[in-house]
Design a protein around this motif. Structure first.
Motif, mmCIF file in Angstrom:
data_model
loop_
_atom_site.group_PDB
_atom_site.id
_atom_site.type_symbol
_atom_site.label_atom_id
_atom_site.label_comp_id
_atom_site.label_asym_id
_atom_site.label_seq_id
_atom_site.Cartn_x
_atom_site.Cartn_y
_atom_site.Cartn_z
ATOM 1 N N THR A 103 15.468 12.933 -5.800
ATOM 2 C CA THR A 103 14.173 12.468 -5.558
ATOM 3 C C THR A 103 14.140 11.009 -6.584
ATOM 4 O O THR A 103 15.123 10.687 -7.238
ATOM 5 C CB THR A 103 13.138 13.257 -6.493
ATOM 6 N N TRP A 104 13.027 10.477 -6.145
ATOM 7 C CA TRP A 104 12.846 9.116 -6.737
ATOM 8 C C TRP A 104 12.295 9.033 -8.196
ATOM 9 O O TRP A 104 11.375 9.870 -8.542
ATOM 10 C CB TRP A 104 11.969 8.210 -5.833
ATOM 11 N N ILE A 106 0.832 -1.250 -0.115
ATOM 12 C CA ILE A 106 0.146 -0.136 0.036
ATOM 13 C C ILE A 106 0.776 1.133 0.106
ATOM 14 O O ILE A 106 0.560 2.307 -0.773
ATOM 15 C CB ILE A 106 -0.846 -0.098 1.396
ATOM 16 N N LEU A 107 1.902 1.127 0.606
ATOM 17 C CA LEU A 107 3.044 2.440 0.719
ATOM 18 C C LEU A 107 3.496 2.814 -0.508
ATOM 19 O O LEU A 107 3.569 3.853 -0.777
ATOM 20 C CB LEU A 107 3.857 2.088 1.914
ATOM 21 N N ILE A 108 4.060 1.578 -1.223
ATOM 22 C CA ILE A 108 4.737 1.708 -2.327
ATOM 23 C C ILE A 108 3.828 2.301 -3.519
ATOM 24 O O ILE A 108 3.981 3.291 -4.349
ATOM 25 C CB ILE A 108 5.558 0.499 -2.902
ATOM 26 N N PHE A 128 5.741 3.509 -9.223
ATOM 27 C CA PHE A 128 6.609 2.521 -8.580
ATOM 28 C C PHE A 128 8.090 2.955 -8.752
ATOM 29 O O PHE A 128 8.482 3.399 -9.856
ATOM 30 C CB PHE A 128 6.652 1.200 -9.260
ATOM 31 N N PRO A 129 8.644 3.371 -7.468
ATOM 32 C CA PRO A 129 9.992 4.134 -7.724
ATOM 33 C C PRO A 129 11.108 2.870 -7.873
ATOM 34 O O PRO A 129 11.031 1.871 -7.532
ATOM 35 C CB PRO A 129 10.172 4.457 -6.252
#
Length: 393
Positions: A41-42, A23-25, A31-32
């Motif tokens: 930054t990602w 859920i966090l990702i 998607f990083p």
């Protein structure tokens, strides 16, 4: 205890940490894959895996506004009647946008009671999430949660039909064709022609519109209506997952689906408060903002009409946001505590018990072994009892 076994199983198989991490990702639909030291930054790629579930959560939130709002409208019209020469209160539209936001607009001359309608979205989405979360700690109860999810989604689809939901595919067919012509077939002439047809049909539809959002050039209620095929598509996806989990291993996997849905719904309700009511309180126009304005308006009227009494104090948006945040957090904690003390069966016992209500086609292996062992022990005991009775006679 049963809930503890569910939590243990959740953790042992990595579901707990996995669900939170998943859920966090994918919360932002990106998607990083690499961290850029130059940009600090990602770098991400779009991957909206949670979008169907989040759209349904937003729909339940708006459904709370719609239901309570219409109930208060009917109450006012029943008690006071419709204003002379006016129109009855109605739902103008229910909107769910691509940014996972929503809006329920009421029309007519009878307004809902906003002190009840505004918090209904937060209360509804959080209660639904907590119910799903609670049912996810037991195999049999997860079936009740799945049925609730099915009925709730069906009711939401019916309400959207009631307020004249549109078809996103039909209304945007020429718009989609223009993209296909331009980027797939490299035919700019056909792309421009399809775009003109799309704009022409849009203008023809909007000639019948009675409401324009924000300004005269803004979208109409026809543009803002919830897309029925999008809602049905999300519902079918979630329903397919529920059916697959239901028929497998005595519905043991259904627990994880309901836990995931409950966790997502509850976290979405909390995150909505954090963003709109705390982080962007000064610029966002959210339910918390309107609740604060409504309360402060009532406080002003009270202080004006009762100058001799103690004057009530107006509160900021963040004040109400923190109250709602604490309330929702306490509800989620209460669910975990309640589940720990209510569900007292282990996994095998849950699997056997789940067969009492709409049993699954495929059974959970360890529960079959225990059932066979108990059956064999019972038959052996009966046989020995008959043998003893025969010898005694």
């Amino acid at each position: 205890m049963g809930a503890w076994h569910s939590i243990e199983d959740w953790i042992e198989r990595g579901k707990d940490a996995g669900a939170f991490l998943f859920i966090l990702i994918f919360w932002q639909g990106k998607f990083p894959y690499w961290y850029s030291t130059k940009r600090r930054t990602w770098l991400t790629i779009p991957l909206p895996l949670l979008v169907p579930f989040k759209l349904l959560t937003v729909l339940y939130h708006e459904l709370g506004h719609a239901v309570i709002g219409m109930l208060t409208i009917w109450y006012k019209e029943l008690r006071y009647g419709v204003p002379k020469g006016g129109e009855r209160g109605r739902i103008e539209f229910i909107m769910i946008d691509r940014y996972e936001g929503g809006l329920t607009k009421f029309g007519g001359d009878t307004e809902p009671i906003y002190s009840l309608t505004l918090p209904a979205g937060y209360v509804g989405s959080c209660l639904i999430g907590c119910w799903f979360l609670l049912t996810g700690f037991d195999a049999k109860w997860s079936k009740f949660g799945a049925i609730t999810l099915f009925l709730l989604t069906s009711f939401a689809i019916f309400v959207c039909f009631f307020v004249k939901a549109k078809s996103g595919i039909i209304n945007n067919w020429h718009y989609m064709l223009s993209y296909i012509y331009r980027w797939t077939m490299c035919n700019s002439e056909k792309a421009d022609r399809s775009m003109r047809r799309h704009q022409y049909r849009k203008d023809r539809r909007n000639e019948k519109a009675r409401y324009k959002h924000n300004n005269e050039d803004g979208p109409t209620e026809i543009d803002l209506h919830a897309s029925q095929d999008l809602i049905i598509g999300c519902s079918l996806l979630v329903g397919t997952l529920l059916c697959l989990a239901w028929v497998w291993d005595d519905s043991m996997w259904l627990r994880f689906i309901m836990l995931f849905m409950g966790l997502l719904s509850a976290l979405y309700a909390v995150w909505d408060i954090v963003l709109d009511g705390i982080k962007y309180a000064k610029v966002a126009r959210s339910d918390v903002t309107y609740m604060a304005e409504e309360h402060n308006r009532r406080v002003k009227n009270h202080n004006k009409l009762n100058p001799e009494r103690r004057q009530k104090r107006q509160r900021s948006i963040r004040f109400y946001a923190f109250i709602w945040l604490l309330t929702k957090t306490d509800m989620i904690i209460l669910v975990f505590v309640l589940a720990y003390f209510v569900f007292t069966k282990n996994k095998v016992e849950q699997a056997v018990e789940s067969r009492e209500f709409l049993p699954a086609k495929l059974h959970y292996g360890p529960s079959d072994l225990e059932y066979d062992a108990k059956y064999a022990a019972g038959r052996f005991q009966d046989g020995m009892s008959k043998l003893v009775d025969t010898d005694a006679s």
